[in-house]
Design an enzyme around this catalytic site. Structure first.
Site, PDB file in Angstrom:
ATOM      1  CG  ASN A  42      -8.790  -3.638   2.382  1.00 20.32           C
ATOM      2  OD1 ASN A  42      -9.402  -3.836   1.293  1.00 20.32           O
ATOM      3  ND2 ASN A  42      -9.710  -2.287   3.211  1.00 20.32           N
ATOM      4  CD1 TRP A  43      -3.952  -7.261  -0.177  1.00 17.96           C
ATOM      5  CD2 TRP A  43      -4.518  -8.177  -1.900  1.00 17.96           C
ATOM      6  NE1 TRP A  43      -3.152  -8.275  -0.220  1.00 17.96           N
ATOM      7  CE2 TRP A  43      -3.436  -9.767  -1.105  1.00 17.96           C
ATOM      8  CE3 TRP A  43      -4.781  -8.990  -2.896  1.00 17.96           C
ATOM      9  CZ2 TRP A  43      -3.085 -10.391  -1.183  1.00 17.96           C
ATOM     10  CZ3 TRP A  43      -4.437 -10.335  -3.386  1.00 17.96           C
ATOM     11  CH2 TRP A  43      -3.561 -10.369  -2.553  1.00 17.96           C
ATOM     12  CG  HIS A 138     -12.670  -0.080   4.908  1.00 20.28           C
ATOM     13  ND1 HIS A 138     -12.084   1.336   3.558  1.00 20.28           N
ATOM     14  CD2 HIS A 138     -11.898  -0.359   6.018  1.00 20.28           C
ATOM     15  CE1 HIS A 138     -10.784   1.642   4.419  1.00 20.28           C
ATOM     16  NE2 HIS A 138     -10.915   0.777   4.952  1.00 20.28           N
ATOM     17  CD  GLU A 277      -9.904  -0.151   8.933  1.00 18.67           C
ATOM     18  OE1 GLU A 277      -8.550  -0.966   9.323  1.00 18.67           O
ATOM     19  OE2 GLU A 277     -10.220   0.419   8.530  1.00 18.67           O
ATOM     20  N   GLY A 283      -4.454   5.072   6.175  1.00 20.65           N
ATOM     21  CA  GLY A 283      -3.821   5.599   4.878  1.00 20.65           C
ATOM     22  C   GLY A 283      -2.524   6.071   4.234  1.00 20.65           C
ATOM     23  N   GLY A 346      -2.166  -0.230   3.376  1.00 19.82           N
ATOM     24  CA  GLY A 346      -1.168  -0.034   2.270  1.00 19.82           C
ATOM     25  C   GLY A 346      -0.387  -1.373   2.815  1.00 19.82           C
TER      26      GLY A 346
HETATM   27  C1  PEP Z   1      -7.614   0.466   5.767  1.00 15.12           C
HETATM   28  O1  PEP Z   1      -8.161   0.671   4.224  1.00 15.12           O
HETATM   29  O2  PEP Z   1      -8.506  -0.728   6.308  1.00 15.12           O
HETATM   30  C2  PEP Z   1      -6.316   0.286   6.759  1.00 15.12           C
HETATM   31  C3  PEP Z   1      -6.338   0.575   7.679  1.00 15.12           C
HETATM   32  O3  PEP Z   1      -5.041   1.077   5.722  1.00 15.12           O
HETATM   33  P1  PEP Z   1      -4.109   1.673   5.870  1.00 15.12           P
HETATM   34  O4  PEP Z   1      -2.871   0.332   6.936  1.00 15.12           O
HETATM   35  O5  PEP Z   1      -3.120   1.383   5.081  1.00 15.12           O
HETATM   36  O6  PEP Z   1      -3.409   2.949   6.835  1.00 15.12           O
END
Ligand code: PEP
Length: 364
Positions: A42-43, A138, A277, A283, A346
């Site tokens: 996920n950009w 999300h 998540e 993050g 990230g």
């Molecule tokens: C996300 O935003 O879906 C996510 C999992 O971010 P990160 O991998 O940066 O924690």
């Protein structure tokens, strides 16, 4: 074709349910009916279209010949068209020895098909440019919108005696208003002193800023709209820190899933992927959830799907984990029973990191 990579063994995954537990069995060379791991990047709001294509090209180059996992890329809306033109299966096959295992994802969609919804994008629009799957619910959208858009300030501005008095007069003149609202306004106008009203206004403003975002009901509408257009859905769910600290994790997750899936048929569930998540683990700078925490929630979610849809759907649905997935923890995460892939934020912006995550199952 890169023979070194393609001759490596990719550990494949096959799930079995025994005594209320889902087990992951490793097997070499693929197992009929095995669940293919899905690694999705996920950009978020990063990458202009051209740099998105360049990032994708670097990822594909590093993932040459990887066929045993599904790979998903979710650029911002503006990058979808260009990436869609780039990731045609024939081209991916000849250029990178990849093929139909690469999926284009959108980060969100709206639930209406067209109309006066400035700034929104409908499922039809996504399907028309070749999007395969769409992320819905999300945590950035479930909880952060109030913070960014200042939800609550318009409510707070209205909590004055002058405004409430005018509103009460307007409602009474119009007639047919909810008697509970009229009674509450009458009380506030008669009793509420300015200080209490200002304090209440501040309280609601803060509350909305902290918590306002997409509701479970809006997410449900999006799920239906997307599935109705033939898009596959990656439905995100996850508890915030407050819920975890107060032992509300499972109650909250159950509510999110039950509402989002209300009215979704068992047949449509074949086009649905769940991403767990935990908000506190998402993050840069956050700690990923521990294997025990992930395992416990994935079991809970699969059993919930079992209650709602039965064994066939529960055993075939993919449940991903997301929250600080990195090259150095992906093997451990994918080894957790019931984890079928990862939603990566990230690290998906760094080609080498994301490629290493995609290739987690290749023998080193
Ligand atoms: C996300 O935003 O879906 C996510 C999992 O971010 P990160 O991998 O940066 O924690």
């Amino acid at each position: 074709m890169n023979s070194i990579v393609s001759s490596r063994v990719f550990r494949n995954y096959y799930r079995q349910r025994t005594a209320n537990q889902w087990h992951k069995v490793e097997a070499e060379g693929g197992v009929p009916g095995a669940i293919r791991p899905f690694l999705a990047g996920n950009w978020k709001m990063n990458m202009v279209p051209r740099s998105g294509v360049a990032l994708a090209a670097r990822i594909f180059d590093l993932c040459r010949g990887v066929k045993d996992v599904d790979i998903g890329l979710a650029p911002p809306f503006t990058g979808l068209s260009m990436l869609s033109d780039y990731i045609k299966p024939d081209f991916l096959r000849t250029e990178y020895d990849l093929g139909r295992n690469v999926f284009l994802l959108a980060q969100d969609t709206f639930f209406e098909s067209k109309g006066a919804f400035t700034g929104e994008i409908s499922p039809e629009m996504l399907a028309a440019i070749g999007v395969d799957r769409v992320i819905i619910g999300h945590s950035d959208r479930r909880t952060n919108l109030g913070k960014y858009f200042g939800f609550g300030s318009s409510v707070a501005r209205r909590l004055t005696r002058e405004f409430l008095t005018k509103e009460l007069e307007r409602l009474k003149a119009k007639g047919g208003a909810d008697p509970k609202i009229v009674a509450a306004l009458e009380h506030l106008v008669a009793e509420g002193n300015q200080e209490i009203l200002a304090g209440t206004a501040k309280f609601f403003e803060e509350e909305l800023k902290q918590r306002a975002g997409e509701s479970d009901e809006a997410i449900q509408r999006k799920v239906h709209a997307a599935l109705g257009q033939g898009l596959q859905v990656i439905l995100c769910c996850g508890e915030n820190l407050e819920a975890r600290d107060t032992h509300e994790t499972f109650t909250l997750l159950e509510r999110q899933i039950r509402i989002a899936l209300d009215g979704v048929s068992p047949r449509a569930m074949h086009d649905l992927i769940i991403a767990y998540e935990p908000v506190w683990a998402v993050g840069e700078g956050a700690e990923p959830a521990t294997p025990d925490q992930i395992s416990e929630v994935h079991d809970f979610l699969r059993n919930l799907i079992m209650d709602l849809y039965g064994e066939q759907v529960a055993s075939s649905i993919r449940i991903l984990y997301g929250g600080n997935v990195k090259p150095d923890n992906i093997v451990e995460i994918m080894a957790i029973p019931g984890v079928d892939g990862a939603l990566v934020g990230g690290a998906s912006l760094r080609a080498k990191d994301f490629a290493d995550i995609v290739k987690f199952g290749l023998e080193k």
